[in-house]
Design a protein around this motif. Structure first.
Motif, short mmCIF file in Angstrom:
data_model
loop_
_atom_site.label_atom_id
_atom_site.label_comp_id
_atom_site.label_asym_id
_atom_site.label_seq_id
_atom_site.Cartn_x
_atom_site.Cartn_y
_atom_site.Cartn_z
N GLU A 1 -3.95 64.20 0.09
CA GLU A 1 -4.25 64.26 1.52
C GLU A 1 -4.57 65.71 1.86
N ASN A 2 -5.65 65.93 2.61
CA ASN A 2 -6.12 67.28 2.87
C ASN A 2 -5.85 67.69 4.32
N LEU A 3 -5.49 68.94 4.48
CA LEU A 3 -5.17 69.48 5.81
C LEU A 3 -5.97 70.75 6.06
N VAL A 4 -6.40 70.92 7.29
CA VAL A 4 -7.04 72.15 7.73
C VAL A 4 -6.28 72.66 8.94
N ASN A 5 -5.84 73.90 8.86
CA ASN A 5 -5.05 74.51 9.93
C ASN A 5 -3.84 73.65 10.29
N GLY A 6 -3.26 73.02 9.27
CA GLY A 6 -2.05 72.22 9.43
C GLY A 6 -2.28 70.79 9.85
N GLN A 7 -3.52 70.41 10.17
CA GLN A 7 -3.84 69.05 10.63
C GLN A 7 -4.47 68.24 9.49
N LYS A 8 -4.00 67.01 9.31
CA LYS A 8 -4.57 66.20 8.24
C LYS A 8 -5.97 65.72 8.63
N ILE A 9 -6.85 65.76 7.66
CA ILE A 9 -8.27 65.44 7.84
C ILE A 9 -8.61 64.26 6.95
N PHE A 10 -9.10 63.18 7.55
CA PHE A 10 -9.55 62.04 6.75
C PHE A 10 -10.94 62.38 6.20
N ILE A 11 -11.04 62.41 4.88
CA ILE A 11 -12.27 62.88 4.25
C ILE A 11 -13.34 61.79 4.27
N LYS A 12 -14.48 62.15 4.84
CA LYS A 12 -15.67 61.30 4.84
C LYS A 12 -16.79 62.16 4.26
N GLY A 13 -17.08 61.94 2.98
CA GLY A 13 -17.95 62.87 2.29
C GLY A 13 -19.16 62.23 1.66
N GLY A 14 -20.04 63.11 1.18
CA GLY A 14 -21.22 62.69 0.45
C GLY A 14 -21.38 63.52 -0.81
N ASN A 15 -21.80 62.87 -1.90
CA ASN A 15 -22.07 63.59 -3.15
C ASN A 15 -23.46 64.19 -3.12
N TRP A 16 -23.54 65.41 -3.56
CA TRP A 16 -24.76 66.21 -3.53
C TRP A 16 -25.09 66.62 -4.96
N ILE A 17 -26.35 66.44 -5.36
CA ILE A 17 -26.76 66.85 -6.70
C ILE A 17 -27.26 68.29 -6.66
N ILE A 18 -28.41 68.48 -6.02
CA ILE A 18 -29.06 69.78 -5.90
C ILE A 18 -30.17 69.58 -4.88
N SER A 19 -30.57 70.61 -4.18
CA SER A 19 -31.54 70.43 -3.11
C SER A 19 -32.90 70.01 -3.63
N ASP A 20 -33.30 70.58 -4.77
CA ASP A 20 -34.62 70.27 -5.34
C ASP A 20 -34.51 70.35 -6.85
N ALA A 21 -35.01 69.32 -7.54
CA ALA A 21 -34.88 69.25 -8.99
C ALA A 21 -35.60 70.39 -9.69
N MET A 22 -36.62 70.96 -9.04
CA MET A 22 -37.35 72.09 -9.60
C MET A 22 -36.90 73.41 -8.99
N LEU A 23 -35.75 73.38 -8.31
CA LEU A 23 -35.08 74.58 -7.80
C LEU A 23 -35.91 75.34 -6.77
N ARG A 24 -36.73 74.61 -6.00
CA ARG A 24 -37.50 75.22 -4.92
C ARG A 24 -36.65 75.26 -3.67
N PHE A 25 -35.73 76.21 -3.63
CA PHE A 25 -34.77 76.29 -2.54
C PHE A 25 -35.35 77.09 -1.38
N SER A 26 -34.87 76.79 -0.18
CA SER A 26 -35.20 77.59 1.00
C SER A 26 -34.07 77.46 2.00
N ASN A 27 -33.92 78.49 2.82
CA ASN A 27 -32.90 78.44 3.86
C ASN A 27 -33.14 77.27 4.81
N GLU A 28 -34.43 77.02 5.10
CA GLU A 28 -34.76 75.96 6.04
C GLU A 28 -34.37 74.59 5.47
N ARG A 29 -34.64 74.37 4.19
CA ARG A 29 -34.29 73.08 3.59
C ARG A 29 -32.78 72.91 3.50
#
Length: 872
Positions: free
Chosen positions: A351-379
């Motif tokens: 169970e995870n807490l932030v600033n002492g409060q328990k947080i129910f985790i609702k997450g998403g799995n992330w691979i990488i922004s672009d398979a050819m590593l074309r990263f940008s701040n905007e993306r």
């Protein structure tokens, strides 16, 4: 690591002192294949050597990106084009071994020191400057920064030439269709996914290149590096009100490259106070200096999305010498928060807490922004914003890719996304299972990569790179498997405690320490489409690191990468078209057919959105309904694709949203009303820290024309961080028996009768089919679109009282002339229905498009597509 932070919609720049200068080497790079160059780095890196026949190079970028930008290869994301590109396993490494050359102007005067910094090269490289070798030993490892003091190598006239020879991974692996191909790519410290996975085809150059940023930096002698900021927030806090103090604990590395002893102060300013400590360094000395702890009064606390705001502090560490001159500075942005964990005996999971409060985790799995590593701040900003907009609060970075870039973490800091960061191991490549597609047996694969010392060096470096980010919440040894013990134990017992010491470390992504696996199997999944009732009835792993489903985009999305001749709708029980199969389509099984067999690809894509919405709403509702009883959280596999794959995505590679995003957004609402599909029980979940008092819980049942048939409501009080079962509407639904379906609209209303949560279900007939939907009359919406002073577009959609219900409508911002969608665009809601006599407003956000004429496209299940102009 020096940080100049550029964030879309939230830009700040630290004041630059004359003591420091830093810039990125981007434009003007040239490259050539090693086979085309007959001389070595000493000659290539001299200004007089001709580059007339060399290609323009993309840096940061991979060899494949450069080849694509020069039209030497077709777009590997379209159709079957990837098959036309030669694979490094077949060609040999020399085919993708390239020289990269860049000229730049720089001198050094007096004590000035000039540093060359490379944030990522894959896989090996030799570095030359002005005819001299810079790195005495060949650099190895994709996940490792490089820094060189090049002061003595600079040309006297300031005209310099940098030449870098980049080699592919020593073991690119056979792309034989296995997870990570034949597995041998994991013998090196590189991206395992590039040999292919069940969601991507092989990346032909295996990401070879100068894939991350290259900087030149100037200091006045002394060099500060890797500042570290730790925030301690004792007690249980609330987002609002006056806060008790927080403790700020800091340190910084300092290096003296001069030929004399230097003394002075390392210092920073926070809340109007100067915090400093004296330091003296001998010539050539480098050490880590701890500064005095600082008590920050009434801190502005950082919270995960859905629980509070995300204020950020900015400070500059500087070295001031005995004469009062600033020699160097390091800029840092951080959030004040404390993240902790505890074991939940009820769920048998972390169970995870932030600033002492328990947080129910609702997450998403992330691979990488672009398979050819074309990263940008905007993306990065857009993708993380999509996760925030889904009402998620965590992103897990999967272990077969990278330690994500600082720019990704900056976006997560901004949008309140906790990050679960894996290191570079995966059960598929690293020997968890027997696998006939792997070249080596489990015992050998268990010891991948070959150089364990390199892994530990890289891990320490990458920890320093991202450890100051408020969003970074957890470290993880690997995906579904631990690293070998001589990596795991030093990482867990020495490196992380010394370099971080504040974040929980999971040995691997589905360890019993995270989520006790009492069910058996691998501890995660399922990954295929489910009956929505399953998410409510079947108890899976109590903190599931991977659970997911389908994710085909709508027709406009499919058109971007599927040739017209391959636009063939999949049918239940039949093999899909070859292009669909190549792009990793997974079956929707029988879930499309209740809406009527797909007539063509357009029809399939529309019906797929109905299934997508229902699937992911049910997933999030099923987990939320059992919050703290069965579950402490869940992480969807997956929420994005770095390639034009068709599975597990809330938006496509081109950043076009689909109904998965809005189904997830609805089901993951922090305060949410929902209906249990097993017994028609209305249930309310409150993730917040405050009691919701005098809340009206309302259920309205409509026939297929949108006429109200029944309504039931009751007042309720919902305690914080709880799930509360309210009342069933089974009796009311039974009155609709024999009909071809029904609609159910649920609302939570506050005492002022404002809507706090709204949820719209479509129910099949008694035979399980949506015959009524197929027979719905056409509806026409009155639509107006107006640009607001905030730069957003307000779209108002009104359905006349005499109309039938306008079902499942999509809004899209488009180029008026071409009809193409403006991407990315952000919608306050989508795939929504409008009752007779009802009006809805959708807010659309997108970057400015200059003089391009824009319109809003609207279409739905029973609403024909129309374009509407945008009023100023």
């Amino acid at each position: 690591m020096k940080k100049i932070l550029f964030l879309v919609y939230c830009v700040f720049t630290f004041s630059t002192l004359s003591a420091q200068q830093r810039y990125e080497l981007t434009d003007g790079w040239r490259c050539a294949n090693i086979k085309e160059v007959q001389v070595g780095g000493s000659q290539i890196s001299t200004v007089g050597y001709s580059l007339n026949n060399w290609m323009p190079a993309t840096v940061p970028g991979t060899v494949l990106t450069t080849l694509l930008n020069n039209k030497k290869v077709p777009d590997p994301f379209y159709g079957m084009n990837n098959l036309q590109i030669k694979d490094v396993y077949d060609t040999g490494n020399a085919y993708y071994t390239y020289w990269f050359v860049k000229s730049f102007t720089q001198t050094a005067v007096g004590d000035e020191q000039i540093w060359l910094k490379l944030r990522g090269v894959n896989y090996k490289c030799e570095v030359f400057l002005n005819g001299k070798k810079v790195n005495a030993i060949t650099h190895e490892g994709m996940h490792l920064r490089q820094q060189y003091n090049i002061t003595k190598l600079l040309a006297a006239n300031g005209e310099n030439r940098l030449a870098i020879l980049v080699y592919p991974p020593d073991f690119p692996g056979a792309p034989n269709g296995g997870q990570g191909g034949d597995g041998t790519i994991a013998k090196g410290l590189t991206t395992a996914y590039t040999a292919g996975w069940d969601w991507i085809q092989p990346v032909r150059d295996r990401n070879t290149g100068i894939w991350d940023k290259v900087f030149i930096e100037k200091t006045k002698g002394i060099n500060l590096e890797n500042p570290h900021v730790v925030t301690l927030v004792p007690g249980i806090r609330l987002p609002e009100g006056i806060q008790q103090p927080a403790m700020i604990r800091t340190s910084c590395e300092i290096e003296n490259p001069l030929n004399r002893t230097v003394s002075g102060f390392i210092q920073y300013t926070l809340d109007g106070k100067v915090i400093k400590t004296a330091v003296a360094l001998k010539s050539g000395e480098k050490k880590t200096v701890k500064l005095p702890d600082f008590e920050l009064k009434n801190p502005k606390l950082w919270w995960p999305s859905g629980y509070g705001k995300q204020p950020l502090y900015k400070i500059s560490f500087s070295f001031v010498d005995a004469a009062g001159k600033t020699a160097d500075l390091e800029n840092v942005q951080f959030g004040v928060r404390e993240i902790s964990t505890r074991w939940n005996e009820q769920t048998r999971s972390r169970e995870n807490l932030v600033n002492g409060q328990k947080i129910f985790i609702k997450g998403g799995n992330w691979i990488i922004s672009d398979a050819m590593l074309r990263f940008s701040n905007e993306r990065y900003d857009a993708e993380v914003r999509f996760h925030r907009d889904m009402n998620l609060n965590l992103i897990r970075i999967w272990g077969g890719a990278i330690i994500e870039r600082p720019e990704f973490y900056e976006a997560c800091d901004k949008y309140g996304m906790l990050v679960f960061q894996d290191f570079w191991f995966s059960g598929d490549c690293n020997g968890k299972w027997q696998d006939p597609l792997k070249k080596d047996d489990q015992w050998i694969r268990r010891q991948y990569p070959d150089d364990h010392g390199l892994v530990l060096t890289a891990a320490a470096d990458q920890i320093k790179m991202i450890r100051n980010h408020a969003s970074l919440a957890f470290w993880c040894g690997g995906n579904e498997i631990t690293p070998p013990d001589d990596i795991l134990l030093p990482l867990k017992e020495r490196i992380l405690p010394e370099l971080d010491g504040t974040r929980y470390f999971f040995d691997y992504s589905n360890t019993n320490d995270m989520s006790y696996n009492s069910i058996g199997g691998n501890g995660d999944g399922p990954y295929n489409i489910q009956d929505p009732k399953t998410f409510w009835s079947y108890k899976t792993y109590p903190y599931n690191s991977e659970v997911g489903s389908v994710g085909v985009g709508d027709y406009a999305s499919l058109e971007r990468f599927i040739p017209k001749q391959n636009m063939i709708a999949p049918q239940n029980g039949q093999e899909p078209d070859s292009v669909w199969a190549y792009h990793k389509y997974i079956p929707y099984d029988h879930h499309i057919d209740p809406y009527g067999k797909a007539k063509d690809a357009r029809d399939f894509a529309m019906k797929a959105q109905l299934v997508n919405y229902d699937q992911y709403r049910a997933l999030m509702e099923g987990f939320s309904a059992h919050m703290w009883d069965w579950y402490t959280g869940t992480i969807i596999w997956k929420t994005q694709n770095p390639w034009t794959s068709m599975r597990g995505q809330m938006y496509d590679y081109y950043l076009d949203v689909n109904a998965c995003l809005y189904g997830t957004r609805k089901g993951a609402e922090p305060l949410h009303i929902m209906m249990n599909p097993l017994d028609s029980m209305l249930t309310v979940v409150n993730n917040g820290f405050a009691t919701q008092r005098n809340i009206m819980v309302q259920a309205s049942i409509y026939d297929l024309d949108g006429k109200l048939q029944d309504q039931v409501q009751a007042f309720a009080e919902i305690a914080p961080s709880t799930v509360q079962r309210m009342f069933p509407i089974q009796t009311q639904l039974k009155k609709m028996k024999g009909k071809d379906g029904a609609f159910v609209l649920l609302k939570l209303l506050n005492p002022q009768q404002q809507v706090l949560s709204e949820n719209f279900y479509w129910l099949p007939g008694s035979d399980g089919k949506y015959t009524g939907l197929q027979q719905m009359k056409s509806a026409e919406l009155k639509v107006t679109a107006t640009k607001t002073t905030k730069g957003e577009i307000e779209v108002r959609l009104k359905n006349d009282a005499t109309n039938t219900l306008a079902f499942f409508n999509r809004v899209a911002l488009v180029n008026t002339t071409t009809g193409e969608r403006i991407l990315p665009a952000f919608y306050s809601d989508n795939y929504f229905s409008v009752l007779p006599g009802e009006e809805k407003m959708i807010v659309v956000g997108a970057s400015e498009q200059g003089n391009t004429s824009l319109s809003v496209a609207v279409y739905g299940w029973n609403v024909k597509r129309q374009l509407f102009p945008i009023k100023k």
